[in-house]
Design a protein around this motif. Structure first.
Motif: not given
Length: 112
Positions: A1-6, A51-56, A58-67, A106-112
């Motif tokens: 996952m790109w979020q881990l590298r970033a 680093l924590a976003t891959p644990m979300a 929903a895939p959409r939440a991971r992408l939006v929150a990561g970006l 943060w809202l993407a993690l909470a709401l998506l």
């Protein structure tokens, strides 16, 4: 996952900028040193969040929150670093956009 590298890159650069500021900004106006410290704090916090976003779930939440976390950190902390380094507050113009992106992450993690 790109979020881990970033997230790893953001974490490493947050330590580097924190150390650089501690050594290079010692004789500066305390207000600018405080701006640098705030930038480092947000930089480190959102590196961990990224680093924590891959644990979300929903895939959409991971992408939006990561970006949002990655771009928001670059804009917010980056502009704060520029203000503190140059002592020119005009470089802080992107900071509010970066802050909104961080909130959006943060809202993407909470709401998506």
């Amino acid at each position: 996952m790109w979020q881990l590298r970033a997230g790893g890159l953001l974490g490493a650069t947050s330590v580097a900028t924190g150390a650089a500021g501690a050594h290079a900004l010692g004789d500066r106006d305390p207000a600018y040193v405080a701006i640098w410290k705030t930038a480092v704090q947000y930089h480190q916090c959102h590196a961990l969040a990224l680093l924590a976003t891959p644990m979300a779930a929903a895939p959409r939440a991971r992408l939006v929150a990561g970006l949002c976390f990655a771009s928001g950190t670059c804009l917010f902390s980056g502009s704060c670093y520029a203000v503190a380094w140059t002592e020119d507050r005009t470089y802080g113009r992107p900071a509010p956009v970066g802050g909104l992106l961080l909130i959006g992450g943060w809202l993407a993690l909470a709401l998506l």
